[in-house]
Enzyme design. Structure first.
Site, PDB file in Angstrom:
ATOM      1  N   ARG A  59       0.845  -1.217   0.000  1.00  9.65           N
ATOM      2  CA  ARG A  59       0.000   0.000   0.000  1.00  9.65           C
ATOM      3  C   ARG A  59       0.868   1.250   0.000  1.00  9.65           C
ATOM      4  O   ARG A  59       0.541   2.253  -0.626  1.00  9.65           O
ATOM      5  CB  ARG A  59      -0.951  -0.023   1.202  1.00  9.65           C
ATOM      6  CG  ARG A  59      -2.067  -1.042   1.050  1.00  9.65           C
ATOM      7  CD  ARG A  59      -2.843  -1.190   2.323  1.00  9.65           C
ATOM      8  NE  ARG A  59      -3.617   0.008   2.648  1.00  9.65           N
ATOM      9  CZ  ARG A  59      -4.216   0.197   3.834  1.00  9.65           C
ATOM     10  NH1 ARG A  59      -4.090  -0.719   4.788  1.00  9.65           N
ATOM     11  NH2 ARG A  59      -4.912   1.276   4.062  1.00  9.65           N
ATOM     12  N   ASP A  98      -3.248   7.309   3.772  1.00 10.79           N
ATOM     13  CA  ASP A  98      -2.514   7.766   2.575  1.00 10.79           C
ATOM     14  C   ASP A  98      -2.055   9.209   2.799  1.00 10.79           C
ATOM     15  O   ASP A  98      -2.423   9.851   3.781  1.00 10.79           O
ATOM     16  CB  ASP A  98      -3.388   7.628   1.309  1.00 10.79           C
ATOM     17  CG  ASP A  98      -4.636   8.524   1.333  1.00 10.79           C
ATOM     18  OD1 ASP A  98      -5.746   7.999   1.166  1.00 10.79           O
ATOM     19  OD2 ASP A  98      -4.491   9.752   1.528  1.00 10.79           O
ATOM     20  N   HIS A 113      -5.731   7.565  12.389  1.00 10.33           N
ATOM     21  CA  HIS A 113      -5.391   6.146  12.264  1.00 10.33           C
ATOM     22  C   HIS A 113      -3.971   5.945  11.773  1.00 10.33           C
ATOM     23  O   HIS A 113      -3.630   4.858  11.298  1.00 10.33           O
ATOM     24  CB  HIS A 113      -6.382   5.451  11.318  1.00 10.33           C
ATOM     25  CG  HIS A 113      -7.751   5.293  11.930  1.00 10.33           C
ATOM     26  ND1 HIS A 113      -8.857   5.021  11.162  1.00 10.33           N
ATOM     27  CD2 HIS A 113      -8.182   5.387  13.203  1.00 10.33           C
ATOM     28  CE1 HIS A 113      -9.916   4.946  11.965  1.00 10.33           C
ATOM     29  NE2 HIS A 113      -9.528   5.173  13.206  1.00 10.33           N
ATOM     30  N   CYS A 140      15.723   0.164  13.290  1.00  8.40           N
ATOM     31  CA  CYS A 140      15.139   1.434  13.769  1.00  8.40           C
ATOM     32  C   CYS A 140      16.229   2.504  13.689  1.00  8.40           C
ATOM     33  O   CYS A 140      17.367   2.265  14.128  1.00  8.40           O
ATOM     34  CB  CYS A 140      14.668   1.268  15.215  1.00  8.40           C
ATOM     35  SG  CYS A 140      14.350   2.837  16.054  1.00  8.40           S
ATOM     36  N   GLU A 207     -22.822   7.463  -1.404  1.00  6.06           N
ATOM     37  CA  GLU A 207     -24.131   6.829  -1.144  1.00  6.06           C
ATOM     38  C   GLU A 207     -24.431   6.984   0.335  1.00  6.06           C
ATOM     39  O   GLU A 207     -23.529   7.313   1.115  1.00  6.06           O
ATOM     40  CB  GLU A 207     -24.065   5.342  -1.521  1.00  6.06           C
ATOM     41  CG  GLU A 207     -23.065   4.576  -0.697  1.00  6.06           C
ATOM     42  CD  GLU A 207     -22.345   3.462  -1.451  1.00  6.06           C
ATOM     43  OE1 GLU A 207     -22.656   3.231  -2.638  1.00  6.06           O
ATOM     44  OE2 GLU A 207     -21.442   2.851  -0.865  1.00  6.06           O
TER      45      GLU A 207
HETATM   46  C1  BV8 Z   1     -10.644   1.388  19.415  1.00  6.23           C
HETATM   47  C2  BV8 Z   1      -5.985   1.910   9.766  1.00  6.23           C
HETATM   48  C3  BV8 Z   1     -10.461   1.224  21.763  1.00  6.23           C
HETATM   49  C4  BV8 Z   1      -5.290   0.724   9.234  1.00  6.23           C
HETATM   50  C5  BV8 Z   1      -8.276   1.398  10.429  1.00  6.23           C
HETATM   51  C6  BV8 Z   1     -18.465  -2.890  18.449  1.00  6.23           C
HETATM   52  C7  BV8 Z   1     -19.110  -1.680  18.461  1.00  6.23           C
HETATM   53  C8  BV8 Z   1     -18.398  -0.490  18.376  1.00  6.23           C
HETATM   54  C9  BV8 Z   1     -17.014  -0.521  18.241  1.00  6.23           C
HETATM   55  C10 BV8 Z   1     -16.389  -1.721  18.217  1.00  6.23           C
HETATM   56  C11 BV8 Z   1     -17.097  -2.907  18.334  1.00  6.23           C
HETATM   57  N1  BV8 Z   1     -16.206  -3.923  18.262  1.00  6.23           N
HETATM   58  C12 BV8 Z   1     -14.955  -3.409  18.120  1.00  6.23           C
HETATM   59  C13 BV8 Z   1     -15.062  -2.085  18.104  1.00  6.23           C
HETATM   60  C14 BV8 Z   1     -13.987  -1.112  17.993  1.00  6.23           C
HETATM   61  C15 BV8 Z   1     -13.447  -1.042  16.568  1.00  6.23           C
HETATM   62  C16 BV8 Z   1     -14.567  -0.888  15.567  1.00  6.23           C
HETATM   63  O1  BV8 Z   1     -15.105   0.181  15.378  1.00  6.23           O
HETATM   64  N2  BV8 Z   1     -14.900  -2.000  14.877  1.00  6.23           N
HETATM   65  C17 BV8 Z   1     -15.948  -1.941  13.894  1.00  6.23           C
HETATM   66  C18 BV8 Z   1     -15.583  -2.829  12.720  1.00  6.23           C
HETATM   67  C19 BV8 Z   1     -17.252  -2.350  14.558  1.00  6.23           C
HETATM   68  N3  BV8 Z   1     -12.621   0.137  16.534  1.00  6.23           N
HETATM   69  C20 BV8 Z   1     -11.350   0.059  16.940  1.00  6.23           C
HETATM   70  O2  BV8 Z   1     -10.797  -0.981  17.250  1.00  6.23           O
HETATM   71  C21 BV8 Z   1     -10.613   1.384  17.031  1.00  6.23           C
HETATM   72  N4  BV8 Z   1      -9.962   1.442  18.289  1.00  6.23           N
HETATM   73  O3  BV8 Z   1     -11.845   1.297  19.484  1.00  6.23           O
HETATM   74  O4  BV8 Z   1      -9.842   1.413  20.509  1.00  6.23           O
HETATM   75  C22 BV8 Z   1      -9.434   1.305  22.789  1.00  6.23           C
HETATM   76  C23 BV8 Z   1      -9.772   1.857  23.995  1.00  6.23           C
HETATM   77  C24 BV8 Z   1      -8.825   1.927  24.981  1.00  6.23           C
HETATM   78  C25 BV8 Z   1      -7.533   1.453  24.750  1.00  6.23           C
HETATM   79  C26 BV8 Z   1      -7.199   0.898  23.514  1.00  6.23           C
HETATM   80  C27 BV8 Z   1      -8.152   0.813  22.523  1.00  6.23           C
HETATM   81  C28 BV8 Z   1      -9.534   1.508  15.973  1.00  6.23           C
HETATM   82  C29 BV8 Z   1     -10.142   1.510  14.608  1.00  6.23           C
HETATM   83  C30 BV8 Z   1      -9.083   1.857  13.577  1.00  6.23           C
HETATM   84  C31 BV8 Z   1      -8.815   0.663  12.699  1.00  6.23           C
HETATM   85  N5  BV8 Z   1      -7.898   1.055  11.628  1.00  6.23           N
HETATM   86  N6  BV8 Z   1      -7.409   1.796   9.497  1.00  6.23           N
HETATM   87  C32 BV8 Z   1      -5.413   0.627   7.737  1.00  6.23           C
HETATM   88  O5  BV8 Z   1      -5.824   1.595   7.064  1.00  6.23           O
HETATM   89  O6  BV8 Z   1      -5.065  -0.442   7.239  1.00  6.23           O
HETATM   90  S1  BV8 Z   1      -9.923   1.364  10.045  1.00  6.23           S
HETATM   91  C33 BV8 Z   1     -10.215   1.574   8.378  1.00  6.23           C
HETATM   92  O7  BV8 Z   1     -11.630   1.456   8.170  1.00  6.23           O
HETATM   93  C34 BV8 Z   1      -9.934   2.960   7.897  1.00  6.23           C
HETATM   94  O8  BV8 Z   1      -8.885   3.606   8.521  1.00  6.23           O
HETATM   95  C35 BV8 Z   1     -11.195   3.711   8.142  1.00  6.23           C
HETATM   96  O9  BV8 Z   1     -11.077   4.467   9.296  1.00  6.23           O
HETATM   97  C36 BV8 Z   1     -12.173   2.689   8.496  1.00  6.23           C
HETATM   98  C37 BV8 Z   1     -13.495   2.991   7.899  1.00  6.23           C
HETATM   99  O10 BV8 Z   1     -13.347   2.932   6.537  1.00  6.23           O
HETATM  100  P1  BV8 Z   1     -13.877   4.143   5.624  1.00  6.23           P
HETATM  101  O11 BV8 Z   1     -12.810   5.157   5.560  1.00  6.23           O
HETATM  102  O12 BV8 Z   1     -15.215   4.613   6.063  1.00  6.23           O
HETATM  103  O13 BV8 Z   1     -13.952   3.394   4.269  1.00  6.23           O
HETATM  104  P2  BV8 Z   1     -15.122   2.422   3.794  1.00  6.23           P
HETATM  105  O14 BV8 Z   1     -14.592   1.615   2.666  1.00  6.23           O
HETATM  106  O15 BV8 Z   1     -15.712   1.711   4.977  1.00  6.23           O
HETATM  107  O16 BV8 Z   1     -16.217   3.432   3.253  1.00  6.23           O
HETATM  108  C38 BV8 Z   1     -15.902   4.259   2.159  1.00  6.23           C
HETATM  109  C39 BV8 Z   1     -17.054   5.229   2.013  1.00  6.23           C
HETATM  110  O17 BV8 Z   1     -16.735   6.127   0.948  1.00  6.23           O
HETATM  111  C40 BV8 Z   1     -18.361   4.562   1.652  1.00  6.23           C
HETATM  112  O18 BV8 Z   1     -19.404   5.137   2.426  1.00  6.23           O
HETATM  113  C41 BV8 Z   1     -18.552   4.896   0.171  1.00  6.23           C
HETATM  114  O19 BV8 Z   1     -19.918   5.082  -0.159  1.00  6.23           O
HETATM  115  C42 BV8 Z   1     -17.830   6.211   0.076  1.00  6.23           C
HETATM  116  N7  BV8 Z   1     -17.277   6.487  -1.258  1.00  6.23           N
HETATM  117  C43 BV8 Z   1     -16.765   5.598  -2.153  1.00  6.23           C
HETATM  118  N8  BV8 Z   1     -16.363   6.274  -3.254  1.00  6.23           N
HETATM  119  C44 BV8 Z   1     -16.610   7.585  -3.043  1.00  6.23           C
HETATM  120  C45 BV8 Z   1     -17.188   7.726  -1.768  1.00  6.23           C
HETATM  121  N9  BV8 Z   1     -17.571   8.917  -1.281  1.00  6.23           N
HETATM  122  C46 BV8 Z   1     -17.357   9.998  -2.053  1.00  6.23           C
HETATM  123  N10 BV8 Z   1     -16.811   9.949  -3.278  1.00  6.23           N
HETATM  124  C47 BV8 Z   1     -16.421   8.767  -3.801  1.00  6.23           C
HETATM  125  N11 BV8 Z   1     -15.887   8.742  -5.021  1.00  6.23           N
END
Ligand code: BV8
Length: 237
Positions: A59, A98, A113, A140, A207
């Site tokens: 990536r 990115d 992130h 490192c 969307e």
């Molecule tokens: C944390 C980095 C706590 C790495 C990423 C149950 C309920 C609630 C929460 C949780 C749960 N179980 C677990 C959790 C927590 C978890 C979470 O939320 N899980 C989800 C799956 C339920 N979250 C975490 O673990 C976070 N940390 O909670 O820590 C904690 C507390 C104390 C101490 C320690 C810890 C950490 C989350 C971060 C994970 N890392 N990325 C990498 O990039 O490889 S997440 C990754 O997905 C991305 O970074 C991004 O943030 C995330 C969401 O993705 P999107 O950016 O939204 O992309 P996606 O494809 O989903 O959507 C794209 C959108 O764009 C769509 O809507 C589409 O329609 C639109 N689109 C497409 N084309 C276009 C467009 N819009 C406009 N124009 C276009 N052309």
């Protein structure tokens, strides 16, 4: 749109989609090619570090083949021109790892992130700019240990600068979410924090997202069209 003074913007993978970077949850997106548990969790990294290091090396290398699109440029223009009037503040928070916001001209980007072009040493916790690969276990630059990992926030890890983000959400009068599915927390909850403080909330997305019902206003369309239009509206005010 001109009556707003303190704006918080959250971007997600959708803002980079038209630049050619896969989103996560679209058909054929990143998470369809790899299980989240295998490539974006500390457990996955411990289980198979080569798989994870290669996933991020690929990536990071792919950034050379993409360029910022008009949405990134428009937010950079907003950063330059919006604060010209007194009392105006702008915070750009991105979930993306990115570097397209920076290459599009934004100088102040909060990568909650982390970033592909940054390395984190698991031994001495040094963060260093990183353009190359990690699969070859380079030393490192500070402690020389061979324990560099991508400086990205995996699932189960705490996103960066959350205190600063929540402080901005509590005082903003406009929250704008661009190109994110609202699937991942804590980012997906920012709209509720902003609403709770009385801010107007606007979603710009291709969307409807999982959180669309939480926004006062949703405008649908590609980011390269709807973001410049919105920026023009804000600056014309
Ligand atoms: C944390 C980095 C706590 C790495 C990423 C149950 C309920 C609630 C929460 C949780 C749960 N179980 C677990 C959790 C927590 C978890 C979470 O939320 N899980 C989800 C799956 C339920 N979250 C975490 O673990 C976070 N940390 O909670 O820590 C904690 C507390 C104390 C101490 C320690 C810890 C950490 C989350 C971060 C994970 N890392 N990325 C990498 O990039 O490889 S997440 C990754 O997905 C991305 O970074 C991004 O943030 C995330 C969401 O993705 P999107 O950016 O939204 O992309 P996606 O494809 O989903 O959507 C794209 C959108 O764009 C769509 O809507 C589409 O329609 C639109 N689109 C497409 N084309 C276009 C467009 N819009 C406009 N124009 C276009 N052309």
């Amino acid at each position: 749109m001109s009556e707003y003074h303190r704006i918080v913007i959250l971007t997600g993978a959708g803002i980079s989609a038209e630049s050619g970077i896969d989103t996560f949850r679209s058909a054929g997106g990143l998470w369809e090619q790899h299980r989240v548990e295998d490539v974006a969790t500390p457990e996955g990294f411990a289980r198979n570090p080569d798989l994870v290091l290669n996933f991020y090396d690929m990536r990071r290398a792919a950034l050379a083949n993409v360029a910022p699109n008009p949405a990134h440029m428009a937010l950079a223009r907003l950063e330059r021109e919006f604060p010209r009037k007194p009392g105006r503040e702008l915070l750009l928070v991105t979930q993306n790892v990115d570097d397209l916001h920076e290459r599009g001209g934004s100088a102040r980007v909060l990568h909650m992130h982390g970033a592909l072009k940054s390395a984190l040493c698991s031994t001495c916790e040094t963060r260093a700019p990183w353009l190359g690969t990690m699969i070859d276990r380079p030393p490192c630059p500070v402690c020389q240990s061979r324990s560099l990992r991508p400086d990205v926030v995996w699932f189960g890890e705490m996103p960066y600068q959350m205190g600063r983000i929540y402080q901005a959400l509590e005082t903003c009068d406009l929250f704008v979410s661009i190109g994110t599915s609202g699937a991942v927390y804590p980012a997906a909850g920012f709209v509720q924090e902003a609403r709770a403080n009385g801010a107007h909330t606007l979603e710009l997305n291709l969307e409807p997202s999982e959180g669309s019902r939480l926004f006062h206003e949703t405008r649908l369309g590609p980011a390269s069209v709807v973001v410049p239009e919105w920026v023009e509206e804000v600056l014309a005010g």
